[in-house]
Write a protein that holds these residues in place. Structure first.
Motif, PDB file in Angstrom:
ATOM      1  N   VAL A   1       0.833  -1.053   0.182  1.00  0.00           N
ATOM      2  CA  VAL A   1       0.400   0.062  -0.463  1.00  0.00           C
ATOM      3  C   VAL A   1       0.884   1.671   0.190  1.00  0.00           C
ATOM      4  CG1 VAL A   1      -1.627  -1.091   0.821  1.00  0.00           C
ATOM      5  CG2 VAL A   1       0.052   0.164   2.377  1.00  0.00           C
ATOM      6  N   LYS A   2       0.006   2.351  -0.055  1.00  0.00           N
ATOM      7  CA  LYS A   2       0.748   3.657   0.148  1.00  0.00           C
ATOM      8  C   LYS A   2       1.879   3.729   1.674  1.00  0.00           C
ATOM      9  CE  LYS A   2      -2.259   5.921  -2.875  1.00  0.00           C
ATOM     10  NZ  LYS A   2      -3.088   7.382  -2.949  1.00  0.00           N
ATOM     11  N   ASN A   3       3.412   4.340   1.713  1.00  0.00           N
ATOM     12  CA  ASN A   3       3.919   4.931   2.414  1.00  0.00           C
ATOM     13  C   ASN A   3       4.520   3.467   2.510  1.00  0.00           C
ATOM     14  OD1 ASN A   3       2.948   7.120   2.442  1.00  0.00           O
ATOM     15  ND2 ASN A   3       1.477   7.037   3.276  1.00  0.00           N
ATOM     16  N   ASN A   4       4.504   2.097   2.396  1.00  0.00           N
ATOM     17  CA  ASN A   4       5.057   0.590   2.874  1.00  0.00           C
ATOM     18  C   ASN A   4       4.297   0.590   4.394  1.00  0.00           C
ATOM     19  OD1 ASN A   4       6.903   1.002   0.218  1.00  0.00           O
ATOM     20  ND2 ASN A   4       7.912   2.112   1.182  1.00  0.00           N
ATOM     21  N   GLU A   5       3.147   1.247   4.595  1.00  0.00           N
ATOM     22  CA  GLU A   5       2.375   0.778   5.633  1.00  0.00           C
ATOM     23  C   GLU A   5       1.972  -0.619   5.741  1.00  0.00           C
ATOM     24  OE1 GLU A   5      -0.173   3.854   6.361  1.00  0.00           O
ATOM     25  OE2 GLU A   5       1.221   5.067   6.880  1.00  0.00           O
ATOM     26  N   ASP A   6       1.907  -1.388   6.253  1.00  0.00           N
ATOM     27  CA  ASP A   6       1.028  -2.736   6.616  1.00  0.00           C
ATOM     28  C   ASP A   6      -0.250  -1.776   6.928  1.00  0.00           C
ATOM     29  OD1 ASP A   6       3.538  -4.267   6.166  1.00  0.00           O
ATOM     30  OD2 ASP A   6       3.288  -4.256   8.292  1.00  0.00           O
ATOM     31  N   VAL A   8      -4.214  -4.163   7.441  1.00  0.00           N
ATOM     32  CA  VAL A   8      -5.311  -4.776   7.323  1.00  0.00           C
ATOM     33  C   VAL A   8      -6.202  -5.214   6.324  1.00  0.00           C
ATOM     34  CG1 VAL A   8      -6.618  -6.998   8.383  1.00  0.00           C
ATOM     35  CG2 VAL A   8      -5.341  -5.665   9.971  1.00  0.00           C
ATOM     36  N   VAL A   9      -5.763  -6.483   5.141  1.00  0.00           N
ATOM     37  CA  VAL A   9      -7.214  -6.219   4.311  1.00  0.00           C
ATOM     38  C   VAL A   9      -8.535  -7.338   4.763  1.00  0.00           C
ATOM     39  CG1 VAL A   9      -7.327  -6.806   1.472  1.00  0.00           C
ATOM     40  CG2 VAL A   9      -5.218  -6.108   2.675  1.00  0.00           C
ATOM     41  N   VAL A  10      -9.508  -6.599   4.923  1.00  0.00           N
ATOM     42  CA  VAL A  10     -11.031  -7.561   5.225  1.00  0.00           C
ATOM     43  C   VAL A  10     -11.154  -7.881   3.209  1.00  0.00           C
ATOM     44  CG1 VAL A  10     -13.073  -7.093   6.336  1.00  0.00           C
ATOM     45  CG2 VAL A  10     -11.046  -6.150   7.093  1.00  0.00           C
ATOM     46  N   LEU A  11     -11.516  -9.881   4.092  1.00  0.00           N
ATOM     47  CA  LEU A  11     -12.467  -9.993   1.872  1.00  0.00           C
ATOM     48  C   LEU A  11     -14.125 -10.285   2.619  1.00  0.00           C
ATOM     49  CD1 LEU A  11      -9.443 -12.349   1.185  1.00  0.00           C
ATOM     50  CD2 LEU A  11      -9.943 -10.128   0.390  1.00  0.00           C
ATOM     51  N   VAL A 117     -11.050   2.742   6.227  1.00  0.00           N
ATOM     52  CA  VAL A 117     -10.220   1.827   7.007  1.00  0.00           C
ATOM     53  C   VAL A 117     -10.735   0.384   5.987  1.00  0.00           C
ATOM     54  CG1 VAL A 117     -10.445  -0.193   8.865  1.00  0.00           C
ATOM     55  CG2 VAL A 117     -10.547   1.993   9.199  1.00  0.00           C
ATOM     56  N   LEU A 118     -11.907  -0.161   5.362  1.00  0.00           N
ATOM     57  CA  LEU A 118     -12.445  -0.676   4.666  1.00  0.00           C
ATOM     58  C   LEU A 118     -11.558  -0.507   2.584  1.00  0.00           C
ATOM     59  CD1 LEU A 118     -15.990  -2.400   4.866  1.00  0.00           C
ATOM     60  CD2 LEU A 118     -13.211  -3.803   5.222  1.00  0.00           C
ATOM     61  N   LEU A 119     -11.819   0.551   2.969  1.00  0.00           N
ATOM     62  CA  LEU A 119     -10.324   1.633   1.606  1.00  0.00           C
ATOM     63  C   LEU A 119      -9.378   1.938   1.380  1.00  0.00           C
ATOM     64  CD1 LEU A 119     -14.171   3.814   0.631  1.00  0.00           C
ATOM     65  CD2 LEU A 119     -13.287   0.966  -0.591  1.00  0.00           C
ATOM     66  N   GLY A 120      -9.293   1.194   2.790  1.00  0.00           N
ATOM     67  CA  GLY A 120      -7.261   1.946   2.936  1.00  0.00           C
ATOM     68  C   GLY A 120      -6.967   3.554   3.268  1.00  0.00           C
ATOM     69  N   HIS A 121      -7.916   4.536   3.516  1.00  0.00           N
ATOM     70  CA  HIS A 121      -8.246   5.744   3.951  1.00  0.00           C
ATOM     71  C   HIS A 121      -7.139   5.971   5.188  1.00  0.00           C
ATOM     72  CE1 HIS A 121     -11.164   6.898   0.411  1.00  0.00           C
ATOM     73  NE2 HIS A 121     -10.570   5.947  -0.249  1.00  0.00           N
ATOM     74  N   ARG A 122      -6.374   7.413   5.133  1.00  0.00           N
ATOM     75  CA  ARG A 122      -6.160   7.210   6.322  1.00  0.00           C
ATOM     76  C   ARG A 122      -6.860   7.784   7.665  1.00  0.00           C
ATOM     77  NH1 ARG A 122      -0.683   8.624   7.255  1.00  0.00           N
ATOM     78  NH2 ARG A 122       0.483   7.453   5.561  1.00  0.00           N
ATOM     79  N   ASN A 123      -6.547   7.435   8.954  1.00  0.00           N
ATOM     80  CA  ASN A 123      -7.510   7.346   9.237  1.00  0.00           C
ATOM     81  C   ASN A 123      -6.936   8.296  11.130  1.00  0.00           C
ATOM     82  OD1 ASN A 123      -9.541   7.828  11.346  1.00  0.00           O
ATOM     83  ND2 ASN A 123     -10.342   5.790  10.650  1.00  0.00           N
ATOM     84  N   ASP A 125      -7.032   8.032  13.934  1.00  0.00           N
ATOM     85  CA  ASP A 125      -6.528   7.009  15.199  1.00  0.00           C
ATOM     86  C   ASP A 125      -6.327   6.738  15.476  1.00  0.00           C
ATOM     87  OD1 ASP A 125      -7.118   5.516  18.231  1.00  0.00           O
ATOM     88  OD2 ASP A 125      -8.875   6.129  18.604  1.00  0.00           O
ATOM     89  N   ILE A 126      -5.536   5.259  13.957  1.00  0.00           N
ATOM     90  CA  ILE A 126      -5.137   4.368  14.012  1.00  0.00           C
ATOM     91  C   ILE A 126      -4.682   2.471  15.182  1.00  0.00           C
ATOM     92  CG2 ILE A 126      -2.643   3.677  13.782  1.00  0.00           C
ATOM     93  CD1 ILE A 126      -4.242   2.407  11.474  1.00  0.00           C
ATOM     94  N   THR A 127      -4.517   3.309  16.438  1.00  0.00           N
ATOM     95  CA  THR A 127      -4.347   1.775  17.567  1.00  0.00           C
ATOM     96  C   THR A 127      -6.167   1.162  17.866  1.00  0.00           C
ATOM     97  OG1 THR A 127      -5.125   3.409  18.868  1.00  0.00           O
ATOM     98  CG2 THR A 127      -2.670   3.638  18.383  1.00  0.00           C
ATOM     99  N   VAL A 128      -6.802   1.890  17.109  1.00  0.00           N
ATOM    100  CA  VAL A 128      -8.231   1.147  17.575  1.00  0.00           C
ATOM    101  C   VAL A 128      -8.760   0.282  16.685  1.00  0.00           C
ATOM    102  CG1 VAL A 128      -9.301   2.473  18.910  1.00  0.00           C
ATOM    103  CG2 VAL A 128      -9.643   2.564  17.026  1.00  0.00           C
ATOM    104  N   HIS A 129      -7.982  -0.381  15.183  1.00  0.00           N
ATOM    105  CA  HIS A 129      -8.083  -0.629  14.300  1.00  0.00           C
ATOM    106  C   HIS A 129      -7.348  -2.227  14.272  1.00  0.00           C
ATOM    107  CE1 HIS A 129      -9.559   2.494  11.952  1.00  0.00           C
ATOM    108  NE2 HIS A 129      -8.085   3.042  11.881  1.00  0.00           N
ATOM    109  N   TYR A 130      -7.154  -2.468  14.920  1.00  0.00           N
ATOM    110  CA  TYR A 130      -6.644  -3.652  15.769  1.00  0.00           C
ATOM    111  C   TYR A 130      -6.770  -4.699  16.909  1.00  0.00           C
ATOM    112  CZ  TYR A 130      -2.995  -2.319  12.074  1.00  0.00           C
ATOM    113  OH  TYR A 130      -2.723  -2.096  10.834  1.00  0.00           O
TER     114      TYR A 130
END
Length: 163
Positions: A1-6, A8-11, A117-123, A125-130
């Motif tokens: 993805v952009k910026n070489n960041e890991d 999560v991809v939800v299918l 989050v699903l589209l990979g747009h910057r958010n 508060d990234i800490t709650v995404h996991y």
């Protein structure tokens, strides 16, 4: 993805079924292809005793193979429906699929934060995404697009051309 960041991809269940169909063709990679080089004689006949080349991982999505796949999809859809579909697929870009997914998420009533989050747009508060609860929410949201009718109203953009 952009910026070489890991990320999560939800299918959703449809995407997961595609991945599962592709598993096992290669020991490490899911999406592979078989090179066409030396598969046929110059006259187009199959060579006897020819051993096909092993599958190769897909390196890039937007290339000649993408264009050919779009054309094959258009031809199949045209044959299935009896309507010409080539124009609808001829200019299809990989990013167009992301836009379609985003629009279907919105049509399914998925909240904006979840769509981000699903589209990979910057958010911010990234800490709650996991957290497990959020991943479950994302999976449910991604599956909602499977249930949205294809006949649901969509936005049609008209392009104005210079005269």
């Amino acid at each position: 993805v952009k910026n070489n960041e890991d990320r999560v991809v939800v299918l959703n269940r449809v995407a997961l079924s595609v991945v599962e169909q592709c598993r096992g063709m290669h020991p490490e990679f899911v999406f592979v292809y078989r090179p066409n080089i030396d598969r046929f004689h110059s006259k187009g006949t199959h060579r006897p005793n020819h051993v096909p080349k092993p599958p190769v991982p897909v390196g890039y999505m937007n290339n000649n193979a993408w264009d050919k796949a779009c054309l094959r999809a258009a031809q199949k859809l045209s044959a299935d429906t009896g309507k010409p579909m080539v124009g609808e697929f001829a200019a299809l870009r990989v990013h167009d699929i992301k836009h379609t997914f985003g629009r279907r998420l919105r049509a399914a009533g998925v909240p904006e934060e979840t769509r981000k989050v699903l589209l990979g747009h910057r958010n911010g508060d990234i800490t709650v995404h996991y957290s497990a609860a959020e991943l479950n929410e994302l999976l449910e949201a991604a599956n909602k697009v499977c249930d949205v009718s294809r006949s649901a109203p969509t936005l049609t953009l008209l392009k104005r051309t210079a005269v």
